[in-house]
Design an enzyme around this catalytic site. Structure first.
Site, PDB file in Angstrom:
ATOM      1  N   ASP A  46     -13.123 -12.215  -3.989  1.00 31.94           N
ATOM      2  CA  ASP A  46     -12.256 -11.736  -2.919  1.00 31.94           C
ATOM      3  C   ASP A  46     -13.181 -11.220  -1.813  1.00 31.94           C
ATOM      4  OD1 ASP A  46     -10.205 -10.991  -1.306  1.00 31.94           O
ATOM      5  OD2 ASP A  46      -9.191  -9.708  -2.763  1.00 31.94           O
TER       6      ASP A  46
HETATM    7  C1  BGC Z   1      -7.362 -10.221   0.254  1.00 32.22           C
HETATM    8  C2  BGC Z   1      -7.218 -11.657  -0.214  1.00 32.22           C
HETATM    9  C3  BGC Z   1      -7.399 -12.589   0.942  1.00 32.22           C
HETATM   10  C4  BGC Z   1      -8.732 -12.314   1.607  1.00 32.22           C
HETATM   11  C5  BGC Z   1      -8.996 -13.200   2.813  1.00 32.22           C
HETATM   12  C6  BGC Z   1      -8.627  -9.992   1.043  1.00 32.22           C
HETATM   13  O1  BGC Z   1      -8.612  -8.732   1.606  1.00 32.22           O
HETATM   14  O2  BGC Z   1      -7.328  -9.353  -0.868  1.00 32.22           O
HETATM   15  O3  BGC Z   1      -5.963 -11.845  -0.804  1.00 32.22           O
HETATM   16  O4  BGC Z   1      -7.295 -13.909   0.520  1.00 32.22           O
HETATM   17  O5  BGC Z   1      -8.768 -10.962   2.050  1.00 32.22           O
HETATM   18  O6  BGC Z   1      -8.156 -12.871   3.862  1.00 32.22           O
END
Ligand code: BGC
Length: 746
Positions: free
Chosen positions: A233
């Site tokens: 993530d």
């Molecule tokens: C989120 C993810 C997301 C990623 C990219 C993160 O903060 O937890 O779900 O895909 O950002 O935007």
């Protein structure tokens, strides 16, 4: 430029710097390419309910600036469809959009379990139930990937709160982790082979997920056979070398040169072996090879997708309550529409899933296309607890002179979003106050809810009709009136329980209290598993949802097929209009002598029936539906014994029931020296063995002694020697008891 053939020899051609770049991500949305070898970069973008494709060079602060895309229902509503086919179609639409936007990987769906009603991202997750989550997610992932776009399922794993999500540890037993929090991921990985898995920020039992070798390598890679890309993530990597060693392949977003340097230095110092780095590089390259987009950006039919978004919402909207024939609304009903959100609906969540929607149709717009005589008053401010008196007066006056009031009750965006948890399950005070005032002048009120997660409804008994629309996507207005007007017969069912109040939930008082630890003290008892076992009354049960028609269930047959159970029954539409029903099958395990929920969802099907039509519904329950995770001999275990198969329209509306005895496990001694005397005495099928061996004399003595002997009966059977039985009697009893019980019983 996908003209390379990936294998170990290809990886060997890369320099250390190139390898370090490949596992570190180029920027916020792209992997690094290797131009000299024709390796292109690969773009990823957020889902799960629409594309959030951002321009190059953007970062987290540009969260709401993305290309126009159709916004589909949020996951909370999507799961309420209980409809694999609809989710498959939604996935295909998203895959189409992504491929036309030159996206290789879609980041989503979020598959975490809704443990607390306060978790900030519940709107983006499917359910409190792992089986439903797994099935719905599998259909979605299949749909996207069929269109040539890969999916990264997220957030792996046990990422069930937002507060301190980068550092918090989710603490629980392995059994709970496997049965509740990993099960849906396992299902999708094993059955659908997603292109990628996104590793979440949090830790499990003290080990950061991005550095958890057991989770990433032992379980995900080896046990489940995952052969796709394991990426982090955004910002979940603290120590890139430790993460690569644990099994991570790609850090996102890249923040070169620091990450690349860390990798290069790791190899040079010997902390990171070249073999480990090569393995990660291979997974990145294989993903680019398989999913890297070669298409030009091109238009796609957004109007068609809007219609699909409307159909998906129609399929999921849940009619929670409908008394006194309030709904459907008749063309001649004079309507007072109250609530600012009728005009500015809350139709999607906030944070990384936010979509720059193509065509939002508000409930007020859609109402204007109806034949009804309509008034509208905002009644309260969108964001906040204060309401202006003149706004209140206008809404109450409108309500007084209408036949029916359609009242929009909504959690404003400021209350729920990615990145923080909620503090309450209550609607803003101004809305509740106004609702009560309106009820005092006109009781014919339909409440329409727009919300990402469960709502406390102390007013529910006073309101004759309630429609749950969750975050319905850009077709929110059309879908709302499709159901209210009766153009579409509602068929959504709740994928989560609505408790009476927040304090009824087992995480109450402990959720998100500690910065560092979240203790999952409720264990397996999440959602309906808890309310069932506590016999806790709830506002609306898991699986609940009404229709404008009625269904009769009959003729249940349950057949043991050796390694699965076939369930069949007849479903009849007994009403006057066609409708759809999401039938549910639950299993109650009476065989295992470990903690068990009262029942768990094990199968469902959504089917359409014309008025008066009957259908035979068949659902196969696999071995896993009867299994539990045994930590003492690590693995899934089925016990021989009896199981109830419960078939119904909701978890609190079971219509048919049958008991089945399964003998799937290797023959186990039913009675051992450690079996308890009271259990043996209570089992009438053991009486002949007791009589023949002579042990029944001891049992008689105990029975005759009355309640005072209860403590003696709560001893293992080996203790009968202290109660006058002989060694010979005991061993003969065990032999006879186990001989008769190894044979199959019905
Ligand atoms: C989120 C993810 C997301 C990623 C990219 C993160 O903060 O937890 O779900 O895909 O950002 O935007």
């Amino acid at each position: 430029m996908k003209q390379f053939k990936v294998d170990e020899a290809f990886v060997d051609q890369l320099t250390l710097a190139e390898k370090a770049a490949l596992v570190s991500g180029k920027d916020f949305w792209y992997t690094a390419g290797v131009q000299r070898l024709n390796v292109g970069r690969m773009m990823m973008t957020d889902g799960p309910s629409g594309l959030r494709k951002q321009e190059e060079g953007t970062d987290a602060t540009g969260v709401n600036k993305s290309v126009t895309a159709v916004n589909f229902p949020g996951s909370a509503l999507a799961a309420s469809t209980f409809d694999r086919e609809m989710m498959h179609d939604t996935g295909k639409a998203l895959g189409t959009a992504a491929s036309h936007e030159q996206i290789s990987l879609l980041l989503g769906p979020g598959m975490n379990i809704k443990r607390s009603p306060l978790a900030g991202r519940n709107f983006e997750y499917f359910s409190e139930d792992p089986y439903l989550t797994g099935e719905i997610a599998a259909a979605y992932v299949r749909g996207v990937q069929e269109m040539g776009v890969g999916v990264s399922i997220k957030h792996f794993a046990a990422n069930n709160r937002e507060s301190q999500r980068f550092t918090n540890s989710s603490n629980m037993s392995e059994r709970v982790l496997r049965e509740i929090y990993l099960a849906a991921f396992e299902k999708v990985v094993v059955d659908v082979h997603p292109a990628s898995v996104m590793v979440s920020y949090n830790a499990i039992n003290g080990t950061l997920n991005s550095q958890n070798q057991w989770l990433l390598t032992d379980v995900l890679r080896h046990e489940w056979g995952f052969d796709g890309l394991i990426l982090s993530d955004w910002g979940a990597v603290v120590d890139q070398v430790a993460a690569l060693r644990a099994g991570l392949n790609l850090e996102m977003p890249g923040h070169s040169p620091e990450s690349e340097d860390a990798v290069i230095n790791g190899v040079k110092s010997g902390e990171l072996s070249m073999a480990t780095l090569n393995r990660a590089v291979l997974y990145v390259l294989k993903t680019v090879e398989k999913w890297g987009s070669t298409q030009e950006v091109s238009p796609y039919p957004m109007d068609e997708q809007h219609t699909k978004a409307r159909e998906a919402a129609d399929d999921g909207l849940i009619l929670l309550k409908n008394e006194s024939a309030m709904l459907p609304i008749k063309p001649q009903d004079r309507l007072a529409i109250v609530g600012a959100f009728a005009n500015q609906p809350r139709y999607q969540g906030s944070g990384s899933s936010h979509v720059n929607a193509y065509q939002v149709v508000t409930p007020l717009d859609a109402a204007r296309a109806l034949p009804n005589d309509i008034s509208y008053a905002p009644g309260y401010a969108i964001d906040g607890d204060d309401a202006d008196q003149s706004m209140i007066d206008e809404a109450v006056a409108n309500a007084q002179s209408a036949d029916k009031v359609v009242f929009f009750a909504v959690f404003p965006e400021s209350m729920e979003s990615e990145g923080f948890d909620k503090t309450t399950m209550s609607l803003p005070e101004a809305q509740v106050k106004l609702l009560n005032q309106i009820l005092s002048v006109n009781p014919h009120v339909v409440v329409v809810l727009q919300n990402g997660s469960v709502v406390e409804m102390p007013w529910a008994d006073q309101v004759p009709a309630i429609l749950e629309t969750y975050l319905a996507g850009e077709a929110v207005g059309e879908a709302t009136w499709d159901i209210l007007s009766g153009a579409v017969n509602p068929s959504g069912k709740l994928a989560e329980t609505f408790p009476l109040k927040l304090a009824d939930n087992p995480t109450y008082g402990t959720f998100a209290r500690s910065y560092s630890e979240e203790n999952y003290h409720e264990g397996l008892f999440v959602g309906y598993r808890y309310y069932d076992v506590k016999q806790q009354p709830v506002r609306f049960a898991f699986g609940h949802g009404l229709s404008y028609t009625t269904f009769k269930y009959s003729g249940l047959k349950v057949v043991d097929q050796g390694d699965s159970v076939a369930v069949t029954f007849k479903l009849t539409n007994t009403g006057k209009r066609s409708g759809r029903e999401a039938v549910q099958v639950y299993v109650a395990n009476h065989a295992s002598t470990v903690e068990m929920p009262i029942k768990t969802l094990a199968g469902f099907e959504k089917t359409t029936l014309a008025a008066g039509e009957s259908q035979l519904v068949s659902i196969t329950l696999p071995r896993r539906a009867f299994s539990w995770y045994d930590e003492s001999k690590p693995g899934w275990r089925v016990d021989n014994g009896s199981y109830d198969i419960l078939v119904g329209s909701a978890s609190d509306d079971i219509r048919l029931q049958k008991t089945i005895w399964l003998n799937w496990a290797a023959a186990q001694d039913r009675v051992t020296l450690d079996s308890y005397i009271n259990d043996v005495m209570d089992d009438s099928s053991l009486a002949p063995a007791a009589a023949k061996s002579g042990l029944d004399a001891v049992f008689e003595k105990l029975r005759a002694a009355g309640p005072g002997a209860a403590f003696l009966m709560n001893m293992p059977i080996r203790q009968v020697l202290t109660l006058g039985a002989t060694d010979d009697q005991l061993s003969q009893f065990l032999k006879l008891a186990n001989r008769s019980t190894h044979s199959k019983r019905e």
